[in-house]
Every structure is written in C-alpha cells, then in structure tokens.
Write a protein that holds these residues in place. Structure first.
Motif, mmCIF file in Angstrom:
data_model
loop_
_atom_site.group_PDB
_atom_site.id
_atom_site.type_symbol
_atom_site.label_atom_id
_atom_site.label_comp_id
_atom_site.label_asym_id
_atom_site.label_seq_id
_atom_site.Cartn_x
_atom_site.Cartn_y
_atom_site.Cartn_z
ATOM 1 N N LYS A 62 -19.026 7.254 -25.649
ATOM 2 C CA LYS A 62 -18.930 8.624 -26.179
ATOM 3 C C LYS A 62 -17.531 8.896 -26.724
ATOM 4 O O LYS A 62 -17.372 9.515 -27.775
ATOM 5 C CB LYS A 62 -19.263 9.644 -25.091
ATOM 6 C CG LYS A 62 -20.724 9.683 -24.723
ATOM 7 C CD LYS A 62 -20.974 10.665 -23.592
ATOM 8 C CE LYS A 62 -22.402 10.566 -23.082
ATOM 9 N NZ LYS A 62 -22.637 11.399 -21.908
ATOM 10 N N PHE A 63 -16.507 8.421 -26.010
ATOM 11 C CA PHE A 63 -15.133 8.654 -26.469
ATOM 12 C C PHE A 63 -14.774 7.756 -27.651
ATOM 13 O O PHE A 63 -14.057 8.177 -28.557
ATOM 14 C CB PHE A 63 -14.141 8.511 -25.317
ATOM 15 C CG PHE A 63 -14.120 9.739 -24.472
ATOM 16 C CD1 PHE A 63 -13.333 10.828 -24.805
ATOM 17 C CD2 PHE A 63 -14.942 9.840 -23.360
ATOM 18 C CE1 PHE A 63 -13.348 11.989 -24.051
ATOM 19 C CE2 PHE A 63 -14.957 10.993 -22.593
ATOM 20 C CZ PHE A 63 -14.159 12.069 -22.934
ATOM 21 N N TYR A 64 -15.275 6.518 -27.671
ATOM 22 C CA TYR A 64 -15.048 5.684 -28.851
ATOM 23 C C TYR A 64 -15.697 6.320 -30.078
ATOM 24 O O TYR A 64 -15.146 6.268 -31.179
ATOM 25 C CB TYR A 64 -15.587 4.264 -28.642
ATOM 26 C CG TYR A 64 -14.769 3.433 -27.676
ATOM 27 C CD1 TYR A 64 -13.404 3.242 -27.861
ATOM 28 C CD2 TYR A 64 -15.373 2.818 -26.583
ATOM 29 C CE1 TYR A 64 -12.662 2.478 -26.985
ATOM 30 C CE2 TYR A 64 -14.637 2.041 -25.703
ATOM 31 C CZ TYR A 64 -13.289 1.871 -25.906
ATOM 32 O OH TYR A 64 -12.540 1.117 -25.047
ATOM 33 N N ARG A 65 -16.852 6.944 -29.902
ATOM 34 C CA ARG A 65 -17.512 7.623 -31.029
ATOM 35 C C ARG A 65 -16.683 8.821 -31.509
ATOM 36 O O ARG A 65 -16.626 9.109 -32.707
ATOM 37 C CB ARG A 65 -18.925 8.049 -30.644
ATOM 38 C CG ARG A 65 -19.867 6.867 -30.617
ATOM 39 C CD ARG A 65 -21.325 7.286 -30.645
ATOM 40 N NE ARG A 65 -22.147 6.104 -30.824
ATOM 41 C CZ ARG A 65 -23.036 5.670 -29.938
ATOM 42 N NH1 ARG A 65 -23.268 6.355 -28.844
ATOM 43 N NH2 ARG A 65 -23.722 4.571 -30.171
ATOM 44 N N LYS A 66 -16.063 9.519 -30.577
ATOM 45 C CA LYS A 66 -15.175 10.626 -30.960
ATOM 46 C C LYS A 66 -14.010 10.088 -31.795
ATOM 47 O O LYS A 66 -13.599 10.711 -32.767
ATOM 48 C CB LYS A 66 -14.624 11.328 -29.711
ATOM 49 C CG LYS A 66 -15.533 12.325 -29.094
ATOM 50 C CD LYS A 66 -14.819 12.964 -27.921
ATOM 51 C CE LYS A 66 -15.313 14.360 -27.678
ATOM 52 N NZ LYS A 66 -14.574 15.022 -26.601
ATOM 53 N N VAL A 67 -13.495 8.951 -31.381
ATOM 54 C CA VAL A 67 -12.402 8.326 -32.128
ATOM 55 C C VAL A 67 -12.861 8.035 -33.555
ATOM 56 O O VAL A 67 -12.134 8.294 -34.515
ATOM 57 C CB VAL A 67 -11.918 7.036 -31.420
ATOM 58 C CG1 VAL A 67 -10.984 6.236 -32.303
ATOM 59 C CG2 VAL A 67 -11.252 7.368 -30.096
ATOM 60 N N LEU A 68 -14.070 7.518 -33.694
ATOM 61 C CA LEU A 68 -14.580 7.177 -35.029
ATOM 62 C C LEU A 68 -14.778 8.401 -35.916
ATOM 63 O O LEU A 68 -14.744 8.284 -37.140
ATOM 64 C CB LEU A 68 -15.896 6.400 -34.921
ATOM 65 C CG LEU A 68 -15.776 4.962 -34.443
ATOM 66 C CD1 LEU A 68 -17.145 4.313 -34.375
ATOM 67 C CD2 LEU A 68 -14.842 4.148 -35.332
ATOM 68 N N GLN A 69 -14.977 9.558 -35.313
ATOM 69 C CA GLN A 69 -15.116 10.773 -36.122
ATOM 70 C C GLN A 69 -13.833 11.058 -36.893
ATOM 71 O O GLN A 69 -13.878 11.488 -38.034
ATOM 72 C CB GLN A 69 -15.481 11.966 -35.242
ATOM 73 C CG GLN A 69 -16.898 11.913 -34.734
ATOM 74 C CD GLN A 69 -17.205 13.043 -33.758
ATOM 75 O OE1 GLN A 69 -16.334 13.813 -33.362
ATOM 76 N NE2 GLN A 69 -18.472 13.121 -33.350
ATOM 77 N N SER A 70 -12.685 10.803 -36.268
ATOM 78 C CA SER A 70 -11.421 11.045 -36.956
ATOM 79 C C SER A 70 -10.835 9.774 -37.573
ATOM 80 O O SER A 70 -10.023 9.850 -38.479
ATOM 81 C CB SER A 70 -10.393 11.673 -36.006
ATOM 82 O OG SER A 70 -10.160 10.820 -34.915
ATOM 83 N N GLN A 71 -11.270 8.625 -37.078
ATOM 84 C CA GLN A 71 -10.779 7.339 -37.578
ATOM 85 C C GLN A 71 -11.958 6.417 -37.874
ATOM 86 O O GLN A 71 -12.205 5.460 -37.138
ATOM 87 C CB GLN A 71 -9.870 6.687 -36.522
ATOM 88 C CG GLN A 71 -8.647 7.474 -36.170
ATOM 89 C CD GLN A 71 -7.652 7.480 -37.298
ATOM 90 O OE1 GLN A 71 -7.359 6.439 -37.860
ATOM 91 N NE2 GLN A 71 -7.141 8.640 -37.642
ATOM 92 N N PRO A 72 -12.723 6.683 -38.930
ATOM 93 C CA PRO A 72 -13.963 5.933 -39.180
ATOM 94 C C PRO A 72 -13.767 4.438 -39.415
ATOM 95 O O PRO A 72 -14.712 3.669 -39.302
ATOM 96 C CB PRO A 72 -14.568 6.607 -40.413
ATOM 97 C CG PRO A 72 -13.554 7.534 -40.925
ATOM 98 C CD PRO A 72 -12.492 7.732 -39.908
#
Length: 169
Positions: A62-72
């Motif tokens: 879930k947190f890695y996905r949050k990272v991808l939202q700002s850093q795709p």
C-alpha cells in the motif's frame, strides 16, 4: 550520527528502532515524519521497507503504491510491489495485466533471480510457451543460451518478448 538534528534524527532513530526489533516505536516515529512531511515519498518508501522487513507485505505494498502516485517511475517501489504481490492462479486477466504492466522490470533488473522466477511462474500460469522457453533458457542453458535465444527471437510472434530477448542477447 550525533550531529543529526530534528527530522533527520527522528528518521535515523526510526530505522535503528526497526533494526533492533522495536517495530511499534519505529512506526510511531516514521508516522510522525509522514504526517509532518506530507509530500515526502522517501519517508513513505522507508515505512514500506520497514513493514516489509517484518513480513507485513500487504501493508508495505500500500505504501509503495502511494510512492508510485508521486513517483510513477520509481522502479524500486515497482520491484517491491511485483515481488511481494501474490499471483492469483485462477484470475487469468489479472495475471495477464500484471505480467504486461511489469515487463520493464526485466529491463531494469535483468539478472534479478526473484524477478525472473516470478515471471517464469506467471508465464507457466498464463501458458505463454515462448516466455517459458525464454526463462528456461536463461536458467539452464549456459552454453547454448545465445543460440536458443536467437532461434526464439526468430520464431516468436510476441513483440514484447522480442524486445526483452534483445536485452539478454
């Protein structure tokens, strides 16, 4: 270490607490930093790393996905999501999408055995025979690898596989 101040010290302490087995206190500190620094993806990535190190894979993802939202383009986060996601052997469409959406990991991490094995498993579930041969060749054919990959490259109709073979050949 003694020169660290403020957020840097809290960040350092969070990691040290995690390493020493104190997950709860570590997460309290990292959560404080996340609440204070709302747009700092690096802190969220660290939280994901900590959760992952304790076996909380779903929460970490879930947190890695949050990272991808700002850093795709964050391939580290993509890698961790891919490796720690469970393959659903009954959902063909999910597996197909998962397979296709993560092909870039083979480019960025060409010798990573975890990625290769996960892809091999996916190829078997999806019955992608050319891909299965590709991975078997990488795993088991030291002497004939180049020859087999050239043959596979000429015979396959899979454009994605052609691109990947060129990276390995």
């Amino acid at each position: 270490i003694t020169k660290l101040k403020y957020d840097q010290k809290i960040y350092y302490d969070s990691i040290q607490l995690s390493k020493s087995g104190n997950l709860i206190e570590s997460l309290k500190k990292i959560n404080f930093l996340i609440s204070k620094n709302k747009n700092d993806y690096f802190i969220e990535e660290t939280k994901a790393d900590i959760l992952l190190s304790y076996g909380y894979n779903k929460e970490a993802i879930k947190f890695y996905r949050k990272v991808l939202q700002s850093q795709p383009k964050n391939n580290y986060a993509k890698y961790n999501i891919f490796i720690n996601s469970t393959i659903n052997s009954t959902d063909y469409e999910f597996n197909k999408k998962f397979f296709l959406n993560n092909l870039n990991l083979l480019k960025y991490f060409p010798n990573n055995q975890n990625i290769l094995l996960k892809y091999y498993d996916l190829a078997k579930i999806l019955e992608y025979n050319d891909w299965i041969l590709f991975f078997k060749t990488l795993f088991f054919n030291d002497k004939n690898t180049k020859k087999i990959l050239n043959q596979l490259n000429n015979q396959t109709k899979d454009y994605n596989l052609n691109k990947i073979i060129k990276l390995y050949n």
